[in-house]
Motif scaffolding. Structure first.
Motif, mmCIF file in Angstrom:
data_model
loop_
_atom_site.group_PDB
_atom_site.id
_atom_site.type_symbol
_atom_site.label_atom_id
_atom_site.label_comp_id
_atom_site.label_asym_id
_atom_site.label_seq_id
_atom_site.Cartn_x
_atom_site.Cartn_y
_atom_site.Cartn_z
ATOM 1 N N CYS A 9 0.843 -1.210 0.000
ATOM 2 C CA CYS A 9 0.000 0.000 0.000
ATOM 3 C C CYS A 9 0.875 1.255 0.000
ATOM 4 O O CYS A 9 1.832 1.356 0.770
ATOM 5 C CB CYS A 9 -0.921 0.008 1.211
ATOM 6 S SG CYS A 9 -1.822 1.558 1.390
ATOM 7 N N CYS A 12 -0.114 3.067 3.765
ATOM 8 C CA CYS A 12 0.226 2.474 5.068
ATOM 9 C C CYS A 12 1.248 1.344 4.961
ATOM 10 O O CYS A 12 1.598 0.726 5.968
ATOM 11 C CB CYS A 12 -1.036 1.978 5.762
ATOM 12 S SG CYS A 12 -1.756 0.504 4.995
ATOM 13 N N CYS A 25 -5.939 -0.965 -0.998
ATOM 14 C CA CYS A 25 -5.759 -1.349 0.409
ATOM 15 C C CYS A 25 -7.041 -1.058 1.189
ATOM 16 O O CYS A 25 -7.841 -0.204 0.794
ATOM 17 C CB CYS A 25 -4.594 -0.556 0.988
ATOM 18 S SG CYS A 25 -4.265 -0.900 2.721
ATOM 19 N N CYS A 27 -7.232 0.629 3.706
ATOM 20 C CA CYS A 27 -7.183 2.040 4.122
ATOM 21 C C CYS A 27 -7.534 2.977 2.969
ATOM 22 O O CYS A 27 -7.611 4.183 3.138
ATOM 23 C CB CYS A 27 -5.797 2.383 4.672
ATOM 24 S SG CYS A 27 -4.565 2.754 3.403
HETATM 25 ZN ZN LIG Z 1 -3.063 1.043 3.262
#
Ligand SMILES: [Zn+2]
Length: 381
Positions: A9, A12, A25, A27
């Motif tokens: 990612c 992150c 991802c 996130c």
């Molecule tokens: Zn991520």
């Protein structure tokens, strides 16, 4: 032995196996491909086929038997005469099997899908990526669905259907199309040129080719049409790999050209912002770069900052003027690609380009797909 290869990612750093069906991802961040860099034996390239697969070591496919190719790449690099500029070249990247540079990305992505045993895929596109993914999918025996804005050039829509893909026309903007495809990605592999890291692996070969065609040298500056930034990022990845292998000693300056009507990257860069802010959607002749929310905006801004790159815009009028300038030298491209010509004047006025530097203009899409939109600009003789 198999390469250790994974998705990571960009926000992150969480890692995912490449078999994942997530296209981003959890996130929300975009994936990057993590794999060891293999060096390219440039002295033995002469005997190899004239397609992007001549750079085989740099492409992330395990087994040659999975390669799905239509002979894409190794497109002409020609001289272009423009005002008092001494060394401008044009890269005719629309001279690819489906009429756009997207074939570089599609051959790698669809080969990987074949290798992973994927049976069906879906993509959203302003037209060129859709027809390209459709062509390679049918050749691979993979079912394909393409989501396009309803206002896309008819030439592209017919081409998508001709390859046997299912076409879904979405009313509204390019962004509406990107939203509409989300539901379908739950069932079918999302073969997105903008999200999927295997696509950009193919696009990066443009840098290898320019370098090889210049005798393993680099130009000073490259101008490319920029919407989602696929070419911009692809060129950077390619030149970065060449630098890491010691084949070149510098990355050329990369300048992304947007249409004035839709110019989120240009605007954010000019404000020295860290992220690209979405802009309103309006109609532009440059339909292929009509992107109001570039998902890799932050990465594009960072690349520009770290490589002395920048961005420029051109008006609708300048797009047509640039297109005509190319016509006069035997080049028939879609309006999206024509943004690079008049940008030269604007950049020279800003003191960013000079007449003696070595400049390459990237021409991304064929005019044959946009004929119904271009006809009114051609004066009858
Ligand atoms: Zn991520």
């Amino acid at each position: 032995m198999k390469d250790s290869i994974s998705f990571s990612c960009s926000v992150c750093s969480r890692e995912y196996p490449i078999e994942t069906r997530n296209f981003r991802c959890e996130c929300g961040g975009t994936f990057k491909l993590k794999r060891p860099l293999k060096s390219l034996p440039i002295s033995s390239l002469k005997e190899r086929e004239k397609s992007i697969w001549r750079y085989r070591e740099t492409l992330p496919i395990e087994d040659d038997k999975n390669i799905v190719s239509l002979g894409e790449g190794f497109t002409p690099l020609l001289s272009f005469s423009y005002k008092n500029f001494e060394k401008i070249s044009i890269k005719l990247d629309y001279v690819c099997p489906t009429g756009s540079f997207k074939d570089r990305g599609s051959t790698v992505l669809i080969s990987k899908l074949k290798e992973l045993g994927v049976k069906s895929c879906v993509v959203d596109s302003s037209g060129n990526a859709g027809s390209s993914i459709a062509a390679y999918s049918t050749r691979a025996g993979i079912e394909c669905q393409v989501y396009c804005p309803a206002g896309t050039s008819e030439g592209k829509l017919v081409q998508i259907r001709a390859y046997g893909a299912r076409l879904v026309k979405v009313p509204g903007t390019r962004l509406d199309t990107a939203m509409a495809v989300q539901e379908a990605t739950k069932e079918h592999y999302y073969a997105s040129p903008n999200w999927n890291p295997f696509f950009v692996e193919g696009v990066k070969t443009m840098a290898y080719e320019i370098c090889e065609q210049l005798g393993w040298n680099i130009p000073d500056t490259i101008l490319c049409p920029t919407g989602y930034g696929g070419v911009y990022i692809g060129l950077y990845y390619g030149f970065k790999e060449l630098l890491e292998q010691g084949i070149i000693n510098q990355i050329p300056r990369l300048i992304g050209i947007q249409s004035e009507a839709i110019s989120p990257i240009y605007q954010s860069f000019s404000r020295k912002a860290k992220e690209v802010e979405e802009v309103p959607s309006v109609v532009t002749l440059a339909e292929g770069i009509g992107c109001v929310r570039p998902i890799k905006g932050k990465e594009i801004l960072e690349i520009a900052q770290s490589t002395d790159g920048c961005f420029e815009i051109v008006s609708e009028k300048e797009i047509i003027e640039g297109w005509k300038e190319l016509n006069r030298q035997g080049i028939y491209i879609e309006p999206t690609s024509a943004v690079v010509v008049k940008a030269i004047d604007r950049l020279a006025n800003r003191g960013i380009l000079n007449q003696r530097e070595k400049i390459v203009l990237i021409l991304t899409g064929s005019g044959l797909k946009a004929t119904e939109k271009l006809g009114k600009y051609v004066v009858l003789n």
